[in-house]
Design a protein around this motif. Structure first.
Motif, PDB file in Angstrom:
ATOM      1  N   PRO A  91      42.067  23.091  73.140  1.00 29.93           N
ATOM      2  CA  PRO A  91      41.502  21.948  73.875  1.00 29.93           C
ATOM      3  C   PRO A  91      39.985  21.890  73.728  1.00 29.93           C
ATOM      4  CG  PRO A  91      43.021  23.203  75.237  1.00 29.93           C
ATOM      5  CD  PRO A  91      42.764  24.023  74.016  1.00 29.93           C
ATOM      6  N   LEU A  92      39.457  20.689  73.796  1.00 29.66           N
ATOM      7  CA  LEU A  92      38.005  20.512  73.793  1.00 29.66           C
ATOM      8  C   LEU A  92      37.496  20.751  75.213  1.00 29.66           C
ATOM      9  CD1 LEU A  92      37.756  17.289  71.616  1.00 29.66           C
ATOM     10  CD2 LEU A  92      37.641  19.660  70.880  1.00 29.66           C
ATOM     11  N   ARG A  93      36.656  21.760  75.378  1.00 25.85           N
ATOM     12  CA  ARG A  93      36.217  22.144  76.718  1.00 25.85           C
ATOM     13  C   ARG A  93      34.715  22.005  76.892  1.00 25.85           C
ATOM     14  NH1 ARG A  93      39.852  26.944  75.787  1.00 25.85           N
ATOM     15  NH2 ARG A  93      41.884  26.335  76.610  1.00 25.85           N
ATOM     16  N   TRP A  94      34.080  21.196  76.059  1.00 28.14           N
ATOM     17  CA  TRP A  94      32.625  21.133  76.094  1.00 28.14           C
ATOM     18  C   TRP A  94      32.100  20.556  77.401  1.00 28.14           C
ATOM     19  CZ3 TRP A  94      29.818  16.664  76.724  1.00 28.14           C
ATOM     20  CH2 TRP A  94      30.503  15.455  76.524  1.00 28.14           C
ATOM     21  N   ILE A  95      32.892  19.740  78.091  1.00 29.39           N
ATOM     22  CA  ILE A  95      32.406  19.125  79.328  1.00 29.39           C
ATOM     23  C   ILE A  95      32.170  20.197  80.388  1.00 29.39           C
ATOM     24  CG2 ILE A  95      33.002  17.550  81.210  1.00 29.39           C
ATOM     25  CD1 ILE A  95      34.356  15.769  79.178  1.00 29.39           C
ATOM     26  N   GLU A  96      33.047  21.183  80.458  1.00 33.45           N
ATOM     27  CA  GLU A  96      32.838  22.288  81.386  1.00 33.45           C
ATOM     28  C   GLU A  96      31.522  23.001  81.065  1.00 33.45           C
ATOM     29  OE1 GLU A  96      33.946  25.317  84.357  1.00 33.45           O
ATOM     30  OE2 GLU A  96      34.244  23.172  84.051  1.00 33.45           O
ATOM     31  N   THR A  97      31.249  23.218  79.776  1.00 38.44           N
ATOM     32  CA  THR A  97      29.983  23.835  79.359  1.00 38.44           C
ATOM     33  C   THR A  97      28.809  22.939  79.713  1.00 38.44           C
ATOM     34  OG1 THR A  97      31.085  24.976  77.535  1.00 38.44           O
ATOM     35  CG2 THR A  97      28.689  24.694  77.367  1.00 38.44           C
ATOM     36  N   HIS A  98      28.945  21.651  79.478  1.00 40.67           N
ATOM     37  CA  HIS A  98      27.903  20.672  79.765  1.00 40.67           C
ATOM     38  C   HIS A  98      27.523  20.706  81.247  1.00 40.67           C
ATOM     39  CE1 HIS A  98      25.660  16.996  78.868  1.00 40.67           C
ATOM     40  NE2 HIS A  98      26.188  16.438  79.933  1.00 40.67           N
ATOM     41  N   LEU A  99      28.527  20.684  82.116  1.00 35.34           N
ATOM     42  CA  LEU A  99      28.273  20.701  83.549  1.00 35.34           C
ATOM     43  C   LEU A  99      27.655  22.025  83.988  1.00 35.34           C
ATOM     44  CD1 LEU A  99      31.568  18.977  84.757  1.00 35.34           C
ATOM     45  CD2 LEU A  99      29.290  17.949  84.634  1.00 35.34           C
ATOM     46  N   SER A 100      28.095  23.117  83.376  1.00 34.75           N
ATOM     47  CA  SER A 100      27.550  24.434  83.731  1.00 34.75           C
ATOM     48  C   SER A 100      26.066  24.531  83.404  1.00 34.75           C
ATOM     49  CB  SER A 100      28.310  25.532  82.995  1.00 34.75           C
ATOM     50  OG  SER A 100      29.661  25.572  83.411  1.00 34.75           O
ATOM     51  N   ARG A 101      25.649  23.942  82.286  1.00 33.62           N
ATOM     52  CA  ARG A 101      24.236  23.956  81.925  1.00 33.62           C
ATOM     53  C   ARG A 101      23.405  23.193  82.960  1.00 33.62           C
ATOM     54  NH1 ARG A 101      23.480  21.412  76.359  1.00 33.62           N
ATOM     55  NH2 ARG A 101      21.425  22.428  76.426  1.00 33.62           N
ATOM     56  N   ILE A 102      23.919  22.080  83.411  1.00 33.34           N
ATOM     57  CA  ILE A 102      23.221  21.285  84.424  1.00 33.34           C
ATOM     58  C   ILE A 102      23.177  22.038  85.753  1.00 33.34           C
ATOM     59  CG2 ILE A 102      23.375  19.159  85.794  1.00 33.34           C
ATOM     60  CD1 ILE A 102      24.558  17.827  83.269  1.00 33.34           C
ATOM     61  N   GLU A 103      24.274  22.691  86.108  1.00 30.76           N
ATOM     62  CA  GLU A 103      24.341  23.424  87.370  1.00 30.76           C
ATOM     63  C   GLU A 103      23.341  24.574  87.404  1.00 30.76           C
ATOM     64  OE1 GLU A 103      28.406  24.551  87.548  1.00 30.76           O
ATOM     65  OE2 GLU A 103      29.116  22.473  87.638  1.00 30.76           O
ATOM     66  N   HIS A 104      23.112  25.198  86.272  1.00 31.05           N
ATOM     67  CA  HIS A 104      22.171  26.327  86.221  1.00 31.05           C
ATOM     68  C   HIS A 104      20.775  25.894  86.668  1.00 31.05           C
ATOM     69  CE1 HIS A 104      20.311  30.050  84.870  1.00 31.05           C
ATOM     70  NE2 HIS A 104      19.421  29.338  84.205  1.00 31.05           N
ATOM     71  N   GLU A 105      20.316  24.753  86.179  1.00 29.94           N
ATOM     72  CA  GLU A 105      18.996  24.258  86.581  1.00 29.94           C
ATOM     73  C   GLU A 105      19.024  23.713  88.003  1.00 29.94           C
ATOM     74  OE1 GLU A 105      16.492  22.099  83.834  1.00 29.94           O
ATOM     75  OE2 GLU A 105      17.957  22.408  82.226  1.00 29.94           O
ATOM     76  N   THR A 106      20.135  23.083  88.375  1.00 27.69           N
ATOM     77  CA  THR A 106      20.234  22.510  89.716  1.00 27.69           C
ATOM     78  C   THR A 106      20.160  23.586  90.788  1.00 27.69           C
ATOM     79  OG1 THR A 106      21.568  20.666  88.893  1.00 27.69           O
ATOM     80  CG2 THR A 106      21.687  21.138  91.242  1.00 27.69           C
ATOM     81  N   ALA A 107      20.728  24.745  90.516  1.00 27.39           N
ATOM     82  CA  ALA A 107      20.685  25.833  91.494  1.00 27.39           C
ATOM     83  C   ALA A 107      19.244  26.164  91.874  1.00 27.39           C
ATOM     84  CB  ALA A 107      21.387  27.068  90.925  1.00 27.39           C
TER      85      ALA A 107
END
Length: 359
Positions: A91-107
């Motif tokens: 499966p293509l799971r890049w969206i989970e990676t995409h959101l995780s990158r954003i969450e890292h800065e948001t934290a």
């Protein structure tokens, strides 16, 4: 289809850029996780005591055992898709990676708000980043997914009637071209619409608001749909006004702090601390906004103290809609794809939370 209508409202941000997305696609090739969180773990940890949060089911007022944040607000392969043109393969799971990158800065941004003096937020770059994050939070929940799938599955005739009303100059050929560009896989189209909502509607609408940090008197809770839209004003209690028109949008930052986004400057009207009654009215609104579940600190025991009606769902009856004319089919489609409020049909609903916010 909807992307074409809304493209003129595009909110430009590096997290929404083609370059950032492509980086996420490349990094996502290594993504192994199948359990995808629709509420970030770093956010839920803000309510953790001893590494555990207290979940509760809203419908039925059932308190569940305390669990680690990684065990709640998730769904298997929620953002995953099979490769284009294939029903097999990884499966293509890049969206989970995409959101995780954003969450890292948001934290880091949320940590900054932990020390922000209660009052208006003037940091425009922080607002820009959090506008994208919060817009994604609105768009990524199961409730949002269900509404989008309902819209996607609606009849073409009803969608054509919609475009006749909002874009009367669109020809039949142009409309058909938009239909042809729609993804055949409904889940893929739903994910496309998720990002379109953020880029073309929600992020900009949130950014244009006045942002205020409030302290609370007593603990507040969160839920699986934590960006709470409050229509307010003269809107009937049963209606959802959406991100653009809601008088107030709020987001619990932690057990004793609330981010509130007002549609008008100066709308806070008073102290930047919520008294006990105001805090409880916010908690009730959080419970009512939940799709299924609330989250709080173990021992606070607040969620089940608020009785709210069950959430209303409106499923499309394909046999019925096939017998309707275009106008009636459109009305049914829009009803099914519109957020449903728990107070719809309730004879004596409670007032909007924190009455001083409306005038």
């Amino acid at each position: 289809m909807i992307n074409t209508l809304l493209s003129a409202l595009r909110f430009d941000h590096r997290w929404l850029s083609d370059q950032f997305v492509e980086e996420s696609r490349q990094l996502g090739e290594l993504e192994k996780s199948k359990e995808h969180h629709y509420v970030p773990q770093f956010y839920l940890k803000r309510w953790a005591v001893g590494g555990l949060v207290q979940p509760a089911l809203v419908d039925g007022s059932l308190i569940l055992r305390p669990q680690p944040p990684k065990g709640v607000a998730k769904s298997t392969n929620f953002y995953s898709l099979p490769p284009v043109g294939s029903a097999m393969g990884t499966p293509l799971r890049w969206i989970e990676t995409h959101l995780s990158r954003i969450e890292h800065e948001t934290a880091q941004h949320l940590s900054k708000l932990d020390t922000h003096v209660p009052g208006v937020i003037d940091d425009r770059e922080l607002k820009r980043d959090l506008s994208v994050f919060l817009a994604l939070q609105i768009a990524r929940t199961p409730n949002s997914r269900e509404l989008k799938m309902c819209l996607i599955s609606g009849p073409i005739a009803a969608k054509r009637e919609f475009y006749r009303r909002v874009m009367p100059n669109v020809s039949d050929a142009e409309f058909q071209a938009m239909v042809d560009r729609t993804e055949a896989d409904p889940k893929r189209e739903a994910l496309n619409l998720m990002f379109a909502d953020v880029r073309n509607v929600s992020a900009g609408a949130l950014f244009r608001r006045e942002w205020v940090v409030f302290d609370t008197t007593g603990p507040i809770i969160s839920c699986d749909d934590p960006v709470v839209l409050v229509a307010g004003g003269n809107f009937p209690r049963r209606l959802s006004a959406g991100v653009a028109l809601s008088s107030v949008v709020f987001y619990p930052l932690g057990p004793n702090r609330l981010l509130v986004m007002f549609i008008e400057p100066g709308q806070a009207r008073g102290e930047y601390v919520l008294d006990e009654r105001e805090t409880q009215s916010v908690n009730r609104e959080v419970v009512a906004a939940a799709h299924r579940m609330t989250f709080e600190r173990p021992g606070d025991d607040l969620a089940t103290k608020f009785e709210v009606p069950p959430r209303n769902y409106c499923e499309l009856d394909q046999e019925l809609i096939a017998r309707l004319d275009d106008t009636a089919a459109l009305q049914l489609l829009l009803k099914a794809a519109t957020p449903r409020c728990r107070w719809d049909g309730v004879e004596n609903p409670p007032p909007w939370p924190v009455p001083r916010w409306y005038s």
